[in-house]
Motif scaffolding. Structure first.
Motif: not given
Length: 401
Positions: A143-164
């Protein structure tokens, strides 16, 4: 003594960060996130905390006044004198003293009975459903990946501090960034100075070797940031462990890195962190209280640290547990549970209808709040997005009243 090389170090230490970074894709270095800026106003930031294993909501937000609670859990139930009271009906688990303090300050929202139709009791399937927000048939996008698609797609807009990278940050045309922030344990014979040397490119290095060196420099930055981001606890005999050794709580490390990125002015809008270990099929009461304490201390400290910033924290798990305790003084996989919200603009209190402990669905709680209502509220009020576009036309919302 064997020569310590970058490759041997990675193998001996089990570090995935450098390997992931070298692989490219959605893996970024910490400096990439710290230096990420936007000329537009940032808006609010969402920090999503995933509790893996199926946290027992009934022993987290405890309906101590309901006779059915003690009747179903005679050896596991908390009585009125043990809980951290919220009111005449509910109390928090004794391990959640920091969150109890926030609740008393009207800064913690508890959403009861959160789940989805036709619940699945498999850890993997249910987590897929929660992360894709597609209960009927989990898809391939979060659901946040789909938000990222609508927000311009820059990966740095959504960051995980998990190993994967978690599935929830995978979109159809883009994906979030992963910057693993776990502990860095140095193998025998490797000092921090050796690690620093690994992070210095040598003359004549090939592009691949130069990138490997850059990855080690990223690891050093993670180490140094965590050293400075986790404050000493004057109440403990030992200072919290850091990235150079020891076993500081994983969530504490992750939230410390999130805080540093936010304070540095990063334009990242979403951070994903996690804590595992909630699957208690036996001897649950003491073990869950302990791990809830591991959640409580860094989470409450993070909320306090972000008090003057536009940051919202949401905490969820893939399902709750069954109402009745099993023969091993634990609980088995259930359905609906609680979601916790805190931060900017979140009014404190209890929201949603607490599920009945007697009107059950095959021994499980019936959900009273659809998780898409929670997601829609976060999308609209925190990320300024159109929930219907992201959630397949879903129109529900939480009602803070």
């Amino acid at each position: 003594m064997d020569t310590i090389t970058r490759r041997r170090f990675l193998t001996a230490s089990g570090v995935v960060a450098a390997g992931a970074l070298a692989a490219g894709g959605t893996a970024y270095g910490l400096r990439d996130i710290l230096d990420f800026r936007s000329e537009e106003p940032l808006g609010r930031t969402l920090v999503l905390v995933t509790l893996y294993g199926g946290n027992d909501g009934l022993n987290t937000v405890i309906p101590y006044a309901d006779p059915a609670y003690a009747a179903n859990r005679p050896s596991m139930a908390y009585d009125e004198g043990e809980v951290l009271r919220l009111d005449d009906e509910f109390g928090l688990n004794p391990g959640l003293a920091g969150l109890h303090r926030l609740y008393g300050q009207d800064r913690l929202a508890i959403v009861h009975g959160v789940g989805y139709p036709k619940p699945d009791r498999s850890h993997f399937r249910s987590m897929d459903i929660w992360q894709t927000a597609q209960p009927e048939r989990p898809g391939t996008t979060g659901w946040l990946g789909r938000w990222l698609d609508t927000a311009g797609g820059d990966p740095r807009l959504a960051v995980s501090f998990e190993p994967v990278l978690p599935p929830l940050l995978a979109g159809a045309t883009s994906a979030g960034a992963t910057v693993p922030g776990g502990a860095l344990t140095l193998p025998k014979g490797v000092t921090p100075d050796v690690l620093t040397g690994f992070g210095t490119p040598a003359a004549g290095d090939s592009p691949a070797r130069a990138r490997a060196a850059a990855c080690f420099a990223d690891l050093i930055k993670v180490r140094d940031l965590v050293d400075g981001a986790i404050p000493d606890d004057d109440g403990d005999a030992e200072a919290p462990a850091t990235a150079t050794g020891g076993q500081a709580p994983p969530l504490e490390r992750q939230l410390a890195l999130v805080a540093r990125c936010i304070e540095a002015g990063s334009a990242t809008r979403v951070y994903s962190v996690s804590l595992g270990g909630f699957d208690f099929h036996a001897d649950e009461k003491g073990a869950q209280e302990s791990i809830l304490g591991t959640l409580d201390k860094p989470l409450a400290a993070f909320v306090e640290r972000m008090a003057d910033r536009d940051v919202v924290v949401a905490v969820y798990s893939e399902f709750g547990r069954r109402v009745r305790a099993n023969a091993s003084e634990g609980t088995d996989h259930g359905t609906a549970s609680t979601v916790l919200l805190a931060g900017a603009g979140i009014p404190g209190g209890r929201y949603g209808e607490p599920p009945s402990l007697t009107d059950l669905d095959d021994g499980d709680l019936r959900h009273t709040t659809d998780f898409r209502d929670v997601y829609a509220t976060l999308l609209a009020d925190v990320l300024g997005a159109d929930p219907e576009r992201v959630l397949g036309g879903w129109t529900g919302r939480l009602r803070f009243s």
